[in-house]
Design an enzyme around this catalytic site. Structure first.
Site, PDB file in Angstrom:
ATOM      1  N   GLU A 139      35.270  75.762  55.103  1.00 53.93           N
ATOM      2  CA  GLU A 139      33.988  75.589  55.795  1.00 53.93           C
ATOM      3  C   GLU A 139      33.418  76.972  56.094  1.00 53.93           C
ATOM      4  OE1 GLU A 139      34.583  73.211  59.304  1.00 53.93           O
ATOM      5  OE2 GLU A 139      35.500  71.572  58.162  1.00 53.93           O
ATOM      6  N   ILE A 169      33.065  74.752  47.455  1.00 54.88           N
ATOM      7  CA  ILE A 169      33.861  73.656  46.883  1.00 54.88           C
ATOM      8  C   ILE A 169      33.698  73.629  45.359  1.00 54.88           C
ATOM      9  CG2 ILE A 169      34.328  71.158  46.960  1.00 54.88           C
ATOM     10  CD1 ILE A 169      34.922  72.932  49.574  1.00 54.88           C
ATOM     11  N   GLY A 349      36.729 101.672  26.802  1.00 52.03           N
ATOM     12  CA  GLY A 349      35.594 102.578  26.998  1.00 52.03           C
ATOM     13  C   GLY A 349      34.329 101.781  27.251  1.00 52.03           C
ATOM     14  N   GLU A 373      42.515  79.821  47.477  1.00 49.79           N
ATOM     15  CA  GLU A 373      43.852  79.262  47.777  1.00 49.79           C
ATOM     16  C   GLU A 373      44.707  80.256  48.558  1.00 49.79           C
ATOM     17  OE1 GLU A 373      45.872  76.779  44.926  1.00 49.79           O
ATOM     18  OE2 GLU A 373      43.976  76.450  43.888  1.00 49.79           O
TER      19      GLU A 373
END
Ligand code: FAD
Length: 395
Positions: A139, A169, A349, A373
Protein backbone atom coordinates in the site's frame (compact mmCIF):
# COMPACT_ATOMS: atom_id res chain seq x y z
CA UNK A 1 27.11 -20.24 -18.21
CA UNK A 2 28.88 -22.31 -15.61
CA UNK A 3 32.10 -24.35 -15.86
CA UNK A 4 30.54 -27.27 -14.01
CA UNK A 5 26.96 -27.96 -15.07
CA UNK A 6 24.96 -26.75 -12.09
CA UNK A 7 22.24 -29.29 -12.86
CA UNK A 8 24.71 -31.95 -11.67
CA UNK A 9 24.63 -30.44 -8.18
CA UNK A 10 23.20 -32.71 -5.48
CA UNK A 11 20.26 -30.36 -4.88
CA UNK A 12 18.55 -31.75 -7.98
CA UNK A 13 16.79 -34.99 -8.79
CA UNK A 14 16.53 -36.57 -12.26
CA UNK A 15 13.09 -34.98 -12.85
CA UNK A 16 14.64 -31.52 -12.45
CA UNK A 17 17.30 -32.25 -15.07
CA UNK A 18 14.64 -33.47 -17.49
CA UNK A 19 12.50 -30.41 -16.79
CA UNK A 20 15.42 -28.03 -17.42
CA UNK A 21 16.32 -29.72 -20.72
CA UNK A 22 12.70 -29.76 -21.97
CA UNK A 23 12.13 -26.15 -20.99
CA UNK A 24 15.32 -25.05 -22.74
CA UNK A 25 14.03 -26.55 -26.00
CA UNK A 26 10.61 -25.00 -25.52
CA UNK A 27 12.01 -21.56 -24.67
CA UNK A 28 14.24 -21.60 -27.75
CA UNK A 29 11.24 -22.35 -29.94
CA UNK A 30 8.62 -20.14 -28.30
CA UNK A 31 10.20 -17.08 -26.75
CA UNK A 32 11.38 -14.21 -28.85
CA UNK A 33 14.42 -12.38 -27.58
CA UNK A 34 13.52 -8.84 -26.60
CA UNK A 35 10.34 -6.85 -27.02
CA UNK A 36 9.09 -3.99 -29.14
CA UNK A 37 10.98 -0.75 -28.49
CA UNK A 38 9.06 1.41 -26.02
CA UNK A 39 5.91 -0.74 -26.10
CA UNK A 40 2.61 0.89 -25.19
CA UNK A 41 0.73 -0.23 -22.08
CA UNK A 42 -1.81 -2.03 -24.27
CA UNK A 43 1.01 -3.90 -26.07
CA UNK A 44 2.61 -4.93 -22.77
CA UNK A 45 -0.78 -6.11 -21.44
CA UNK A 46 -1.44 -8.11 -24.59
CA UNK A 47 2.04 -9.67 -24.62
CA UNK A 48 1.71 -10.61 -20.98
CA UNK A 49 -1.69 -12.28 -21.52
CA UNK A 50 -0.30 -14.08 -24.56
CA UNK A 51 2.70 -15.33 -22.55
CA UNK A 52 0.44 -16.61 -19.77
CA UNK A 53 -1.63 -18.52 -22.36
CA UNK A 54 1.47 -19.86 -24.07
CA UNK A 55 3.06 -20.99 -20.78
CA UNK A 56 -0.22 -22.69 -19.92
CA UNK A 57 -0.38 -24.47 -23.28
CA UNK A 58 3.23 -25.57 -22.80
CA UNK A 59 2.25 -27.20 -19.49
CA UNK A 60 4.69 -25.04 -17.49
CA UNK A 61 2.11 -23.32 -15.31
CA UNK A 62 1.30 -26.66 -13.67
CA UNK A 63 4.54 -26.04 -11.74
CA UNK A 64 3.11 -22.79 -10.35
CA UNK A 65 0.28 -24.55 -8.50
CA UNK A 66 0.11 -27.37 -5.98
CA UNK A 67 -2.11 -30.49 -6.17
CA UNK A 68 -2.54 -32.82 -9.14
CA UNK A 69 -6.34 -32.76 -8.57
CA UNK A 70 -6.14 -29.04 -9.45
CA UNK A 71 -3.87 -29.47 -12.51
CA UNK A 72 -0.66 -28.92 -10.56
CA UNK A 73 2.38 -30.87 -11.73
CA UNK A 74 2.81 -32.37 -8.24
CA UNK A 75 1.04 -32.56 -4.88
CA UNK A 76 3.11 -29.70 -3.46
CA UNK A 77 4.82 -26.84 -5.25
CA UNK A 78 8.31 -28.05 -6.18
CA UNK A 79 10.49 -25.05 -5.30
CA UNK A 80 13.50 -26.33 -7.23
CA UNK A 81 11.35 -26.75 -10.33
CA UNK A 82 9.93 -23.23 -9.90
CA UNK A 83 13.48 -21.87 -9.57
CA UNK A 84 14.73 -23.74 -12.64
CA UNK A 85 11.75 -22.47 -14.60
CA UNK A 86 12.34 -18.87 -13.58
CA UNK A 87 16.08 -19.05 -14.19
CA UNK A 88 15.59 -20.44 -17.69
CA UNK A 89 12.71 -18.14 -18.65
CA UNK A 90 14.60 -15.08 -17.39
CA UNK A 91 17.55 -15.99 -19.62
CA UNK A 92 15.23 -15.74 -22.62
CA UNK A 93 12.61 -13.14 -21.71
CA UNK A 94 12.03 -11.03 -18.60
CA UNK A 95 8.33 -10.79 -19.39
CA UNK A 96 7.94 -14.59 -19.75
CA UNK A 97 9.60 -15.00 -16.35
CA UNK A 98 7.28 -12.34 -14.93
CA UNK A 99 4.19 -14.03 -16.41
CA UNK A 100 5.16 -17.39 -14.90
CA UNK A 101 6.16 -15.92 -11.52
CA UNK A 102 2.95 -13.97 -11.05
CA UNK A 103 0.78 -17.01 -11.79
CA UNK A 104 2.64 -18.69 -8.93
CA UNK A 105 2.80 -15.76 -6.51
CA UNK A 106 -0.80 -14.74 -7.24
CA UNK A 107 -2.17 -18.23 -6.62
CA UNK A 108 0.43 -19.58 -4.15
CA UNK A 109 -1.72 -18.73 -1.14
CA UNK A 110 -4.61 -20.71 -2.67
CA UNK A 111 -2.33 -23.73 -3.24
CA UNK A 112 -1.09 -23.51 0.34
CA UNK A 113 -4.20 -22.45 2.29
CA UNK A 114 -7.23 -22.71 -0.02
CA UNK A 115 -10.25 -24.90 0.65
CA UNK A 116 -10.99 -27.67 -1.84
CA UNK A 117 -13.69 -25.46 -3.39
CA UNK A 118 -11.34 -22.46 -3.73
CA UNK A 119 -8.66 -24.65 -5.28
CA UNK A 120 -11.13 -26.12 -7.78
CA UNK A 121 -12.46 -22.72 -8.80
CA UNK A 122 -9.06 -21.04 -9.34
CA UNK A 123 -6.06 -23.36 -9.67
CA UNK A 124 -6.98 -25.27 -12.87
CA UNK A 125 -7.51 -21.94 -14.67
CA UNK A 126 -4.19 -20.62 -13.37
CA UNK A 127 -2.43 -23.79 -14.61
CA UNK A 128 -4.12 -23.57 -18.00
CA UNK A 129 -3.20 -19.91 -18.40
CA UNK A 130 -6.87 -18.96 -18.80
CA UNK A 131 -6.96 -16.88 -15.59
CA UNK A 132 -4.32 -14.29 -14.70
CA UNK A 133 -3.39 -14.09 -11.00
CA UNK A 134 -2.12 -11.23 -8.82
CA UNK A 135 -0.86 -10.76 -5.25
CA UNK A 136 -1.93 -7.54 -3.54
CA UNK A 137 -0.30 -6.64 -0.25
CA UNK A 138 1.63 -3.35 -0.70
CA UNK A 139 0.00 0.00 0.00
CA UNK A 140 1.14 3.62 -0.27
CA UNK A 141 1.91 3.60 3.50
CA UNK A 142 2.87 -0.06 3.84
CA UNK A 143 5.72 -1.33 1.64
CA UNK A 144 8.64 -2.74 3.62
CA UNK A 145 6.56 -2.28 6.79
CA UNK A 146 3.85 -4.53 5.45
CA UNK A 147 2.22 -5.15 8.85
CA UNK A 148 1.21 -1.45 8.80
CA UNK A 149 -1.31 -2.07 6.04
CA UNK A 150 -4.56 -0.13 6.35
CA UNK A 151 -6.88 -1.60 3.70
CA UNK A 152 -9.73 -2.96 5.83
CA UNK A 153 -12.22 -5.81 5.44
CA UNK A 154 -15.17 -5.43 7.83
CA UNK A 155 -17.47 -8.34 8.69
CA UNK A 156 -20.98 -7.56 7.45
CA UNK A 157 -23.77 -10.09 7.07
CA UNK A 158 -22.42 -13.29 5.54
CA UNK A 159 -19.30 -11.66 4.17
CA UNK A 160 -16.81 -8.80 4.24
CA UNK A 161 -16.82 -5.24 2.91
CA UNK A 162 -13.43 -4.01 1.74
CA UNK A 163 -12.29 -0.38 1.82
CA UNK A 164 -8.83 0.95 1.02
CA UNK A 165 -6.14 0.73 -1.58
CA UNK A 166 -3.23 -1.35 -2.82
CA UNK A 167 -0.35 -0.16 -4.94
CA UNK A 168 2.48 -1.50 -7.13
CA UNK A 169 0.34 -4.52 -7.91
CA UNK A 170 1.85 -6.60 -10.70
CA UNK A 171 -0.74 -7.75 -13.24
CA UNK A 172 -2.98 -4.97 -11.88
CA UNK A 173 -5.36 -4.19 -14.75
CA UNK A 174 -5.09 -7.58 -16.48
CA UNK A 175 -5.58 -9.97 -13.56
CA UNK A 176 -8.74 -12.07 -13.33
CA UNK A 177 -8.41 -12.26 -9.55
CA UNK A 178 -6.34 -10.76 -6.74
CA UNK A 179 -5.17 -12.47 -3.56
CA UNK A 180 -5.66 -9.53 -1.24
CA UNK A 181 -4.43 -8.91 2.30
CA UNK A 182 -6.65 -6.68 4.43
CA UNK A 183 -7.00 -5.70 8.05
CA UNK A 184 -9.79 -7.60 9.80
CA UNK A 185 -8.86 -6.44 13.29
CA UNK A 186 -8.62 -9.66 15.35
CA UNK A 187 -5.54 -8.12 16.99
CA UNK A 188 -3.26 -5.14 16.35
CA UNK A 189 -0.48 -5.31 13.73
CA UNK A 190 0.41 -8.50 11.91
CA UNK A 191 -2.11 -10.62 13.84
CA UNK A 192 -5.14 -8.67 12.60
CA UNK A 193 -4.81 -9.33 8.88
CA UNK A 194 -6.72 -11.83 6.69
CA UNK A 195 -6.30 -12.98 3.11
CA UNK A 196 -9.08 -12.94 0.49
CA UNK A 197 -9.57 -13.89 -3.13
CA UNK A 198 -11.19 -10.97 -4.92
CA UNK A 199 -12.39 -11.47 -8.50
CA UNK A 200 -11.43 -8.57 -10.76
CA UNK A 201 -15.06 -8.03 -11.78
CA UNK A 202 -16.25 -7.57 -8.17
CA UNK A 203 -18.18 -4.26 -7.90
CA UNK A 204 -16.23 -1.72 -5.83
CA UNK A 205 -12.79 -2.80 -7.12
CA UNK A 206 -11.36 -0.16 -9.41
CA UNK A 207 -8.03 0.12 -11.25
CA UNK A 208 -7.26 3.69 -10.17
CA UNK A 209 -3.84 4.17 -11.77
CA UNK A 210 -1.47 2.36 -14.11
CA UNK A 211 2.30 2.82 -13.86
CA UNK A 212 4.90 2.79 -16.62
CA UNK A 213 8.09 1.25 -15.30
CA UNK A 214 11.66 0.79 -16.54
CA UNK A 215 11.10 -2.90 -17.33
CA UNK A 216 7.56 -2.69 -18.73
CA UNK A 217 4.97 -4.97 -17.21
CA UNK A 218 1.39 -4.45 -15.99
CA UNK A 219 1.48 -2.57 -12.68
CA UNK A 220 -1.37 -0.72 -11.01
CA UNK A 221 -2.89 0.95 -7.98
CA UNK A 222 -6.20 -0.54 -6.93
CA UNK A 223 -8.95 1.18 -4.98
CA UNK A 224 -11.59 -0.74 -3.03
CA UNK A 225 -14.80 1.12 -2.15
CA UNK A 226 -17.62 -0.79 -0.56
CA UNK A 227 -16.30 -3.92 -2.25
CA UNK A 228 -18.30 -6.91 -0.96
CA UNK A 229 -16.97 -10.45 -0.93
CA UNK A 230 -18.64 -13.53 0.58
CA UNK A 231 -16.91 -15.17 3.56
CA UNK A 232 -16.18 -18.15 1.29
CA UNK A 233 -13.59 -15.91 -0.43
CA UNK A 234 -11.50 -15.65 2.74
CA UNK A 235 -8.28 -17.66 2.46
CA UNK A 236 -7.24 -19.41 5.64
CA UNK A 237 -8.33 -18.44 9.14
CA UNK A 238 -9.34 -14.88 10.07
CA UNK A 239 -6.29 -13.08 11.49
CA UNK A 240 -3.87 -15.51 9.78
CA UNK A 241 -3.28 -13.40 6.67
CA UNK A 242 0.25 -12.40 7.60
CA UNK A 243 1.19 -16.06 7.99
CA UNK A 244 -0.42 -16.80 4.62
CA UNK A 245 1.59 -14.02 2.97
CA UNK A 246 4.90 -15.04 4.55
CA UNK A 247 4.46 -18.74 3.67
CA UNK A 248 3.78 -17.74 0.06
CA UNK A 249 6.82 -15.45 0.01
CA UNK A 250 9.00 -18.23 1.45
CA UNK A 251 8.50 -20.11 -1.84
CA UNK A 252 8.73 -17.20 -4.18
CA UNK A 253 11.63 -15.32 -2.59
CA UNK A 254 14.03 -18.07 -3.64
CA UNK A 255 12.52 -17.89 -7.09
CA UNK A 256 13.28 -14.15 -7.35
CA UNK A 257 16.90 -15.17 -6.75
CA UNK A 258 16.58 -17.71 -9.56
CA UNK A 259 15.24 -15.09 -11.96
CA UNK A 260 18.17 -12.82 -11.07
CA UNK A 261 20.49 -15.75 -11.81
CA UNK A 262 18.90 -16.15 -15.23
CA UNK A 263 19.48 -12.48 -16.02
CA UNK A 264 23.09 -12.69 -14.75
CA UNK A 265 23.86 -15.84 -16.74
CA UNK A 266 22.54 -14.19 -19.88
CA UNK A 267 24.75 -11.15 -19.18
CA UNK A 268 27.81 -13.37 -18.81
CA UNK A 269 26.97 -15.15 -22.06
CA UNK A 270 26.64 -11.78 -23.83
CA UNK A 271 29.89 -10.52 -22.26
CA UNK A 272 31.79 -13.62 -23.39
CA UNK A 273 30.43 -13.34 -26.91
CA UNK A 274 31.23 -9.63 -27.21
CA UNK A 275 34.64 -9.68 -25.52
CA UNK A 276 35.92 -12.58 -27.61
CA UNK A 277 34.82 -10.98 -30.89
CA UNK A 278 35.61 -7.29 -30.24
CA UNK A 279 39.10 -6.48 -31.55
CA UNK A 280 41.16 -3.63 -30.13
CA UNK A 281 44.86 -2.81 -29.77
CA UNK A 282 45.63 -5.79 -32.02
CA UNK A 283 43.84 -8.47 -30.02
CA UNK A 284 40.45 -9.51 -28.66
CA UNK A 285 39.02 -7.63 -25.68
CA UNK A 286 38.92 -10.96 -23.78
CA UNK A 287 42.72 -11.31 -24.17
CA UNK A 288 43.27 -8.45 -21.72
CA UNK A 289 43.70 -9.47 -18.11
CA UNK A 290 41.48 -6.59 -16.97
CA UNK A 291 38.65 -8.15 -18.96
CA UNK A 292 39.47 -11.62 -17.67
CA UNK A 293 39.23 -10.33 -14.10
CA UNK A 294 35.73 -9.04 -14.90
CA UNK A 295 34.65 -12.34 -16.46
CA UNK A 296 36.14 -14.33 -13.56
CA UNK A 297 34.24 -12.24 -11.03
CA UNK A 298 30.96 -12.55 -12.92
CA UNK A 299 31.29 -16.35 -13.18
CA UNK A 300 32.28 -16.80 -9.52
CA UNK A 301 29.53 -14.51 -8.24
CA UNK A 302 26.95 -16.33 -10.35
CA UNK A 303 27.98 -19.74 -9.02
CA UNK A 304 27.97 -18.54 -5.41
CA UNK A 305 24.49 -17.05 -5.85
CA UNK A 306 23.30 -20.23 -7.57
CA UNK A 307 24.52 -22.32 -4.63
CA UNK A 308 22.57 -20.13 -2.18
CA UNK A 309 19.49 -20.14 -4.39
CA UNK A 310 19.28 -23.89 -4.86
CA UNK A 311 20.18 -24.56 -1.24
CA UNK A 312 17.15 -22.47 -0.21
CA UNK A 313 14.92 -24.20 -2.77
CA UNK A 314 16.13 -27.65 -1.69
CA UNK A 315 15.62 -26.84 2.02
CA UNK A 316 12.04 -25.80 1.37
CA UNK A 317 11.36 -28.93 -0.65
CA UNK A 318 12.74 -30.93 2.32
CA UNK A 319 10.16 -29.23 4.56
CA UNK A 320 12.81 -27.35 6.52
CA UNK A 321 12.63 -23.70 7.70
CA UNK A 322 13.91 -21.50 4.93
CA UNK A 323 13.22 -17.87 5.83
CA UNK A 324 16.86 -16.91 6.48
CA UNK A 325 18.27 -19.00 3.63
CA UNK A 326 15.72 -17.62 1.15
CA UNK A 327 16.61 -14.09 2.28
CA UNK A 328 20.33 -14.81 1.77
CA UNK A 329 19.64 -16.16 -1.70
CA UNK A 330 17.38 -13.29 -2.73
CA UNK A 331 19.74 -10.61 -1.44
CA UNK A 332 22.88 -12.15 -2.92
CA UNK A 333 21.52 -13.17 -6.30
CA UNK A 334 19.78 -9.87 -7.03
CA UNK A 335 22.79 -7.79 -5.91
CA UNK A 336 25.38 -9.84 -7.83
CA UNK A 337 23.16 -9.96 -10.91
CA UNK A 338 22.96 -6.17 -10.90
CA UNK A 339 26.79 -5.98 -10.75
CA UNK A 340 27.29 -8.67 -13.39
CA UNK A 341 24.90 -6.95 -15.79
CA UNK A 342 26.58 -3.61 -15.18
CA UNK A 343 29.93 -5.24 -16.01
CA UNK A 344 28.46 -6.67 -19.21
CA UNK A 345 27.23 -3.19 -20.22
CA UNK A 346 30.78 -1.87 -19.58
CA UNK A 347 32.29 -4.60 -21.77
CA UNK A 348 29.90 -3.64 -24.58
CA UNK A 349 31.01 0.03 -24.47
CA UNK A 350 28.59 2.44 -26.21
CA UNK A 351 26.70 -0.45 -27.73
CA UNK A 352 25.72 -1.50 -24.22
CA UNK A 353 23.54 1.54 -23.66
CA UNK A 354 21.62 1.36 -26.93
CA UNK A 355 17.89 0.80 -26.35
CA UNK A 356 16.82 -2.83 -26.46
CA UNK A 357 20.32 -4.24 -26.82
CA UNK A 358 20.14 -7.40 -24.69
CA UNK A 359 22.48 -6.04 -22.01
CA UNK A 360 20.63 -2.71 -21.91
CA UNK A 361 17.36 -4.59 -21.46
CA UNK A 362 18.87 -6.76 -18.71
CA UNK A 363 20.12 -3.58 -16.98
CA UNK A 364 16.52 -2.40 -16.71
CA UNK A 365 15.04 -5.83 -15.98
CA UNK A 366 17.19 -6.56 -12.94
CA UNK A 367 16.68 -3.31 -11.02
CA UNK A 368 13.21 -3.90 -9.55
CA UNK A 369 14.22 -7.33 -8.22
CA UNK A 370 16.35 -5.63 -5.55
CA UNK A 371 13.20 -3.87 -4.34
CA UNK A 372 10.18 -6.15 -4.61
CA UNK A 373 9.30 -9.11 -2.37
CA UNK A 374 11.39 -7.46 0.33
CA UNK A 375 14.14 -5.00 -0.62
CA UNK A 376 17.78 -5.90 0.04
CA UNK A 377 17.72 -3.98 3.33
CA UNK A 378 14.71 -5.99 4.48
CA UNK A 379 16.52 -9.23 3.62
CA UNK A 380 19.50 -8.02 5.68
CA UNK A 381 17.19 -7.49 8.65
CA UNK A 382 15.64 -10.96 8.23
CA UNK A 383 19.08 -12.61 8.09
CA UNK A 384 20.41 -10.66 11.07
CA UNK A 385 17.28 -11.41 13.12
CA UNK A 386 17.68 -15.11 12.32
CA UNK A 387 21.35 -15.38 13.27
CA UNK A 388 20.89 -13.32 16.45
CA UNK A 389 18.00 -15.57 17.50
CA UNK A 390 20.10 -18.69 16.84
CA UNK A 391 22.99 -17.17 18.82
CA UNK A 392 20.75 -16.37 21.81
CA UNK A 393 19.33 -19.90 21.74
CA UNK A 394 22.80 -21.53 21.71
CA UNK A 395 24.27 -19.30 24.40
C1 FAD B 1 8.23 -3.76 -10.22
C2 FAD B 1 7.54 -3.95 -8.92
C3 FAD B 1 6.52 -4.90 -8.81
C4 FAD B 1 5.85 -5.06 -7.59
N1 FAD B 1 4.82 -5.96 -7.52
C5 FAD B 1 4.12 -6.08 -6.37
C6 FAD B 1 2.99 -6.97 -6.29
O1 FAD B 1 2.67 -7.70 -7.25
N2 FAD B 1 2.28 -7.01 -5.14
C7 FAD B 1 2.59 -6.25 -4.06
O2 FAD B 1 1.91 -6.33 -3.07
N3 FAD B 1 3.67 -5.39 -4.11
C8 FAD B 1 4.42 -5.30 -5.22
N4 FAD B 1 5.49 -4.43 -5.29
C9 FAD B 1 5.78 -3.57 -4.14
C10 FAD B 1 7.02 -3.99 -3.40
O3 FAD B 1 6.84 -5.17 -2.68
C11 FAD B 1 7.46 -2.80 -2.53
O4 FAD B 1 7.90 -1.80 -3.44
C12 FAD B 1 8.55 -3.15 -1.54
O5 FAD B 1 8.04 -3.95 -0.51
C13 FAD B 1 9.18 -1.90 -0.93
O6 FAD B 1 8.20 -1.04 -0.44
P1 FAD B 1 8.19 0.51 -0.85
O7 FAD B 1 8.31 0.61 -2.33
O8 FAD B 1 7.04 1.14 -0.20
O9 FAD B 1 9.55 1.08 -0.26
P2 FAD B 1 9.78 1.54 1.27
O10 FAD B 1 9.19 0.55 2.18
O11 FAD B 1 9.40 2.96 1.37
O12 FAD B 1 11.37 1.42 1.36
C14 FAD B 1 12.24 2.42 0.85
C15 FAD B 1 13.67 2.04 1.17
O13 FAD B 1 13.83 1.91 2.58
C16 FAD B 1 14.54 0.72 2.86
N5 FAD B 1 14.25 0.22 4.19
C17 FAD B 1 13.16 -0.48 4.60
N6 FAD B 1 13.28 -0.80 5.91
C18 FAD B 1 14.47 -0.32 6.33
C19 FAD B 1 15.17 -0.32 7.57
N7 FAD B 1 14.64 -0.92 8.64
N8 FAD B 1 16.38 0.30 7.65
C20 FAD B 1 16.89 0.90 6.56
N9 FAD B 1 16.29 0.93 5.35
C21 FAD B 1 15.10 0.35 5.24
C22 FAD B 1 14.06 -0.22 1.78
O14 FAD B 1 14.90 -1.32 1.66
C23 FAD B 1 14.06 0.67 0.57
O15 FAD B 1 15.37 0.75 0.04
C24 FAD B 1 6.20 -4.28 -6.48
C25 FAD B 1 7.25 -3.35 -6.59
C26 FAD B 1 7.92 -3.20 -7.78
C27 FAD B 1 9.04 -2.21 -7.87
Amino acid sequence: MSISNHLDWPFFEPRHRTLAADLEQWAKAHLIDGHAKHPSQAEVDEECRMLVRRLGEGGWLGYAVGGTAYCGSGEAIDTRAVCLLRETLARYSGLADFAFAMQGLGSGAISLFGTDDQKRRYLPRVAAGSAVAAFAISEPNAGSDVAALECAAKREGGGYVIHGQKTWISNGGIADFYVLFARTGEAPGAKGISAFIVDAATPGLEIAERFEVMAPHPLARLVFKNCRVPATQRLGEAGQGFKVAMATLDIFRSSVAAAALGFARRALQEALCRSTSRKMFGQALSDFQLTQAKLAKMATDIDSAALLTYRAAWLRDMGRPVTVEAAMAKMTATEIAQQAIDTAVQIFGALGVVSEQTVERLYREIRPLRIYEGATEVQQLIIARGILKAYEKDR
